[in-house]
Design a protein around this motif. Structure first.
Motif, PDB file in Angstrom:
ATOM      1  N   GLY A  48       0.745  -1.205   0.010  1.00  0.00           N
ATOM      2  CA  GLY A  48      -0.007   0.091   0.013  1.00  0.00           C
ATOM      3  C   GLY A  48       0.826   1.228   0.093  1.00  0.00           C
ATOM      4  N   ILE A  49       2.465   1.213  -0.344  1.00  0.00           N
ATOM      5  CA  ILE A  49       3.138   2.442  -0.489  1.00  0.00           C
ATOM      6  C   ILE A  49       3.837   2.169  -1.496  1.00  0.00           C
ATOM      7  N   SER A  50       4.262   3.527  -1.875  1.00  0.00           N
ATOM      8  CA  SER A  50       5.419   3.373  -3.302  1.00  0.00           C
ATOM      9  C   SER A  50       6.813   3.049  -2.761  1.00  0.00           C
ATOM     10  N   GLU A  51       7.317   2.643  -3.946  1.00  0.00           N
ATOM     11  CA  GLU A  51       8.904   2.649  -3.550  1.00  0.00           C
ATOM     12  C   GLU A  51       9.554   3.881  -3.018  1.00  0.00           C
ATOM     13  N   ASP A  52       9.139   5.030  -3.430  1.00  0.00           N
ATOM     14  CA  ASP A  52       9.693   6.328  -2.657  1.00  0.00           C
ATOM     15  C   ASP A  52       9.311   6.502  -1.378  1.00  0.00           C
ATOM     16  N   VAL A  53       7.987   6.071  -0.865  1.00  0.00           N
ATOM     17  CA  VAL A  53       7.600   6.221   0.507  1.00  0.00           C
ATOM     18  C   VAL A  53       8.571   5.322   1.098  1.00  0.00           C
ATOM     19  N   LEU A  54       8.682   4.144   0.548  1.00  0.00           N
ATOM     20  CA  LEU A  54       9.405   2.821   1.329  1.00  0.00           C
ATOM     21  C   LEU A  54      11.027   3.613   1.562  1.00  0.00           C
ATOM     22  N   ASN A  55      11.375   3.985   0.723  1.00  0.00           N
ATOM     23  CA  ASN A  55      12.741   4.724   0.900  1.00  0.00           C
ATOM     24  C   ASN A  55      12.864   5.682   2.017  1.00  0.00           C
ATOM     25  N   LYS A  56      11.847   6.389   1.907  1.00  0.00           N
ATOM     26  CA  LYS A  56      11.739   7.513   2.821  1.00  0.00           C
ATOM     27  C   LYS A  56      11.608   6.877   4.388  1.00  0.00           C
ATOM     28  N   GLY A  57      10.742   5.888   4.430  1.00  0.00           N
ATOM     29  CA  GLY A  57      10.398   5.235   5.714  1.00  0.00           C
ATOM     30  C   GLY A  57      11.564   4.357   6.412  1.00  0.00           C
ATOM     31  N   ILE A  58      12.569   3.636   5.325  1.00  0.00           N
ATOM     32  CA  ILE A  58      13.400   2.713   5.905  1.00  0.00           C
ATOM     33  C   ILE A  58      14.330   3.646   7.191  1.00  0.00           C
ATOM     34  N   PRO A  59      14.940   4.606   6.909  1.00  0.00           N
ATOM     35  CA  PRO A  59      15.945   5.312   7.856  1.00  0.00           C
ATOM     36  C   PRO A  59      15.127   5.961   8.981  1.00  0.00           C
ATOM     37  N   THR A  60      13.862   5.920   8.897  1.00  0.00           N
ATOM     38  CA  THR A  60      13.021   6.945   9.869  1.00  0.00           C
ATOM     39  C   THR A  60      12.005   6.105  10.703  1.00  0.00           C
ATOM     40  N   ILE A  61      11.517   4.982  10.076  1.00  0.00           N
ATOM     41  CA  ILE A  61      10.436   4.216  10.861  1.00  0.00           C
ATOM     42  C   ILE A  61      10.991   2.767  10.660  1.00  0.00           C
ATOM     43  N   LEU A  62      11.437   2.063   9.944  1.00  0.00           N
ATOM     44  CA  LEU A  62      11.876   0.926  10.174  1.00  0.00           C
ATOM     45  C   LEU A  62      13.255   0.474  10.749  1.00  0.00           C
ATOM     46  N   SER A  63      14.186   1.550  10.577  1.00  0.00           N
ATOM     47  CA  SER A  63      15.636   1.103  11.194  1.00  0.00           C
ATOM     48  C   SER A  63      16.020   2.372  11.748  1.00  0.00           C
ATOM     49  N   GLU A  64      17.254   2.191  12.520  1.00  0.00           N
ATOM     50  CA  GLU A  64      18.067   3.207  12.958  1.00  0.00           C
ATOM     51  C   GLU A  64      19.459   3.226  12.069  1.00  0.00           C
ATOM     52  N   PRO A  65      19.885   4.122  11.434  1.00  0.00           N
ATOM     53  CA  PRO A  65      20.945   4.065  10.545  1.00  0.00           C
ATOM     54  C   PRO A  65      22.179   3.704  11.179  1.00  0.00           C
ATOM     55  N   MET A  66      22.325   4.364  12.668  1.00  0.00           N
ATOM     56  CA  MET A  66      23.433   4.437  13.021  1.00  0.00           C
ATOM     57  C   MET A  66      23.925   3.059  13.941  1.00  0.00           C
ATOM     58  N   VAL A  67      22.825   2.230  13.751  1.00  0.00           N
ATOM     59  CA  VAL A  67      23.075   0.904  14.513  1.00  0.00           C
ATOM     60  C   VAL A  67      22.357  -0.350  13.683  1.00  0.00           C
ATOM     61  N   ASP A  68      21.785  -0.354  12.618  1.00  0.00           N
ATOM     62  CA  ASP A  68      21.142  -1.282  11.844  1.00  0.00           C
ATOM     63  C   ASP A  68      21.887  -1.388  10.380  1.00  0.00           C
ATOM     64  N   ASP A  69      21.663  -2.795   9.962  1.00  0.00           N
ATOM     65  CA  ASP A  69      22.117  -2.772   8.526  1.00  0.00           C
ATOM     66  C   ASP A  69      20.340  -3.213   7.869  1.00  0.00           C
ATOM     67  N   VAL A  70      20.300  -2.743   6.563  1.00  0.00           N
ATOM     68  CA  VAL A  70      18.875  -3.132   6.004  1.00  0.00           C
ATOM     69  C   VAL A  70      19.307  -3.678   4.481  1.00  0.00           C
ATOM     70  N   TYR A  71      18.379  -4.731   4.577  1.00  0.00           N
ATOM     71  CA  TYR A  71      18.482  -5.449   3.018  1.00  0.00           C
ATOM     72  C   TYR A  71      17.171  -5.630   2.571  1.00  0.00           C
ATOM     73  N   LEU A  72      17.037  -5.245   1.315  1.00  0.00           N
ATOM     74  CA  LEU A  72      15.795  -5.013   0.551  1.00  0.00           C
ATOM     75  C   LEU A  72      15.747  -6.633  -0.149  1.00  0.00           C
ATOM     76  N   GLU A  73      14.292  -6.862   0.086  1.00  0.00           N
ATOM     77  CA  GLU A  73      13.990  -8.245  -0.728  1.00  0.00           C
ATOM     78  C   GLU A  73      14.528  -9.477  -0.350  1.00  0.00           C
TER      79      GLU A  73
END
Length: 201
Positions: A48-73
């Motif tokens: 229910g979200i666009s790829e652009d919204v996802l990219n905005k939400g990854i570092p602000t909602i889903l993760s903490e960039p200072m302590v997390d690593d993120v993998y897509l798919e």
């Protein structure tokens, strides 16, 4: 049907407090000293979200960039490691999924954002299947949790029962605003789905 995005979030080694605690407890409480290490991965399926919204939400909602690593798919499991996933039972409240969904709804102004979460446990060491089953029983509370599918799940919401039976593996029937019944598509029928959609009346 909108795309489902899958995101994996894992704490970096120096910040992996939960994984270290699980490792310590399994080694000492289950006397499983052959367990060498544990990785905990939080998995999000979002629809229910666009790829652009996802990219905005990854570092602000889903993760903490200072302590997390993120993998897509995809999240690659090292050879020899044992892995399983844990999720809440249908109808049980998942605070992580609810928080993420509400944040994305605020970000987009849309109310049809859906988030499903699971926790992936990766075990390293000389473990056999019996060891893994012991760990699963130790970590999973059967009152509100279960093993989750490691494959990607597509969330599809519709009132057309014929569509449901044609494309799904599992059906969750809603009644009075809550998940009322879980059914395997191969073992159910339109009549049974209709029966539970009215509260089993």
């Amino acid at each position: 049907m909108s795309q489902v995005y899958r995101v994996y979030v894992v704490k970096r080694k120096e910040n992996a407090v939960e994984a270290k605690e699980i490792r310590h407890n399994i080694r000492h409480q289950l006397d499983m000293m052959q367990l060498e290490d544990v990785t905990v991965v939080n998995r999000y399926d979002l629809q229910g979200i666009s790829e652009d919204v996802l990219n905005k939400g990854i570092p602000t909602i889903l993760s903490e960039p200072m302590v997390d690593d993120v993998y897509l798919e995809h999240y690659d499991i090292p050879e020899g490691a044992k892995v399983f996933a844990i999720e809440y039972l249908p109808g049980q409240y998942d605070v992580r999924a609810d928080f993420a969904a509400q944040c994305f709804q605020l970000l987009t102004g849309e109310k049809n954002v859906k988030v499903k979460c699971a926790k992936i446990i990766v075990l390293y060491g000389d473990l056999d299947n019996n060891d893994v089953e012991k760990v699963q029983k130790y970590l999973i509370n059967p009152v509100d949790q279960r093993l989750a599918n490691l494959e990607k799940v597509i969330l599809y919401v519709t009132c057309e029962i014929s569509e449901i039976l044609g494309i799904t593996d599992r059906v969750y029937v809603m009644y009075d605003g809550e998940i009322y019944k879980e059914l395997e598509t191969s073992k159910t029928s339109e009549e049974e789905i209709l029966y539970y959609s009215t509260g089993g009346k």
